[in-house]
Design an enzyme around this catalytic site. Structure first.
Site, short mmCIF file in Angstrom:
data_model
loop_
_atom_site.label_atom_id
_atom_site.label_comp_id
_atom_site.label_asym_id
_atom_site.label_seq_id
_atom_site.Cartn_x
_atom_site.Cartn_y
_atom_site.Cartn_z
N CYS A 288 0.85 -1.20 0.00
CA CYS A 288 0.00 0.00 0.00
C CYS A 288 0.88 1.25 0.00
O CYS A 288 2.07 1.20 0.35
CB CYS A 288 -0.88 0.02 1.24
SG CYS A 288 -2.05 -1.35 1.34
N GLU B 184 0.96 3.67 2.05
CA GLU B 184 1.50 3.98 3.38
C GLU B 184 2.78 3.19 3.65
O GLU B 184 3.73 3.70 4.23
CB GLU B 184 0.48 3.65 4.48
CG GLU B 184 -0.79 4.49 4.42
CD GLU B 184 -1.91 3.83 3.63
OE1 GLU B 184 -3.08 4.10 3.96
OE2 GLU B 184 -1.63 3.04 2.71
N ARG C 91 -10.85 10.47 -5.38
CA ARG C 91 -11.63 9.71 -4.39
C ARG C 91 -11.49 10.25 -2.98
O ARG C 91 -12.21 9.85 -2.08
CB ARG C 91 -11.23 8.23 -4.42
CG ARG C 91 -11.71 7.53 -5.68
CD ARG C 91 -11.41 6.06 -5.66
NE ARG C 91 -9.97 5.84 -5.84
CZ ARG C 91 -9.29 4.86 -5.28
NH1 ARG C 91 -9.88 4.00 -4.49
NH2 ARG C 91 -7.99 4.72 -5.52
N CYS D 295 -5.71 0.42 5.57
CA CYS D 295 -6.24 -0.93 5.74
C CYS D 295 -5.72 -1.50 7.07
O CYS D 295 -4.86 -0.91 7.72
CB CYS D 295 -5.83 -1.82 4.57
SG CYS D 295 -4.07 -2.25 4.54
N CYS E 202 -1.88 -2.01 7.21
CA CYS E 202 -1.17 -0.74 7.35
C CYS E 202 -1.33 -0.17 8.76
O CYS E 202 -0.38 0.37 9.32
CB CYS E 202 -1.65 0.27 6.31
SG CYS E 202 -1.06 -0.09 4.65
N TYR F 122 -2.14 -5.87 19.07
CA TYR F 122 -0.90 -6.57 19.38
C TYR F 122 0.23 -5.57 19.23
O TYR F 122 0.30 -4.84 18.24
CB TYR F 122 -0.71 -7.74 18.40
CG TYR F 122 0.65 -8.38 18.49
CD1 TYR F 122 0.95 -9.25 19.53
CD2 TYR F 122 1.63 -8.10 17.56
CE1 TYR F 122 2.20 -9.85 19.62
CE2 TYR F 122 2.89 -8.68 17.64
CZ TYR F 122 3.16 -9.56 18.67
OH TYR F 122 4.39 -10.13 18.77
N TRP G 94 4.00 -5.24 18.53
CA TRP G 94 5.09 -6.02 17.95
C TRP G 94 6.29 -6.11 18.88
O TRP G 94 6.89 -7.16 19.04
CB TRP G 94 5.47 -5.42 16.61
CG TRP G 94 6.56 -6.13 15.88
CD1 TRP G 94 6.65 -7.47 15.62
CD2 TRP G 94 7.71 -5.54 15.29
NE1 TRP G 94 7.77 -7.75 14.89
CE2 TRP G 94 8.44 -6.57 14.67
CE3 TRP G 94 8.17 -4.24 15.21
CZ2 TRP G 94 9.63 -6.33 14.00
CZ3 TRP G 94 9.34 -4.01 14.53
CH2 TRP G 94 10.06 -5.05 13.94
#
Length: 137
Positions: free
Chosen positions: A56, A58, A84, A90, A93, A127, A129
């Site tokens: 993506c 990002e 748009r 998403c 991301c 979560y 990381w």
């Protein structure tokens, strides 16, 4: 959960819209992103669409920013081609942005509902990381 909103960086939105208008061509590049790095610099990128799930805009932006020496990002926005407008990140991301920049602000919404929120607010109870890493003492 109450989401605190922050100042909307309209210059950042305009930078992403400009990249979407001038660099998004055909089906390979349909999204543009812009982020404000420390000291106010704006970094831009486009997605690399591929049927295997290419990155993506990002995620491309994270790499482009690092390549330019911009390791601390303050605010990010993504917009779609063909006018748009602002498109929220998403799920993948959102997780990556949270992992790399836990205090990052993200511009979301449309029309008069454009707002800036913290990335943890877009991925509640997520979560972390870094939790898998042990503190070296």
């Amino acid at each position: 959960m109450t989401t605190q909103t922050h100042h909307v960086d309209h210059e950042l939105i305009q930078a992403a819209e400009h990249i979407a208008r001038t660099r998004c061509r055909g089906d390979n590049h349909t999204m543009a992103a812009a982020a404000r790095a420390q000291y106010g610099r704006i970094v831009t990128a486009v997605n690399a669409y591929h049927f295997t799930g290419g990155p993506c805009a990002e995620l491309v932006l994270i790499g482009a920013a690092a390549a330019q020496g911009a390791y601390e990002l303050d605010t990010i926005v993504a917009v779609g081609d063909r006018d748009r407008g602002v498109v929220p990140p998403c799920g993948r991301c959102r997780q990556v942005l949270l992992d790399y920049f836990p205090s990052l602000k993200v511009i979301v919404g449309e029309g008069d509902r454009i707002r800036t929120v913290r990335v943890p607010d877009l991925l509640p109870e997520s979560y972390i990381w870094a939790d898998h890493q042990l503190d070296a003492e």
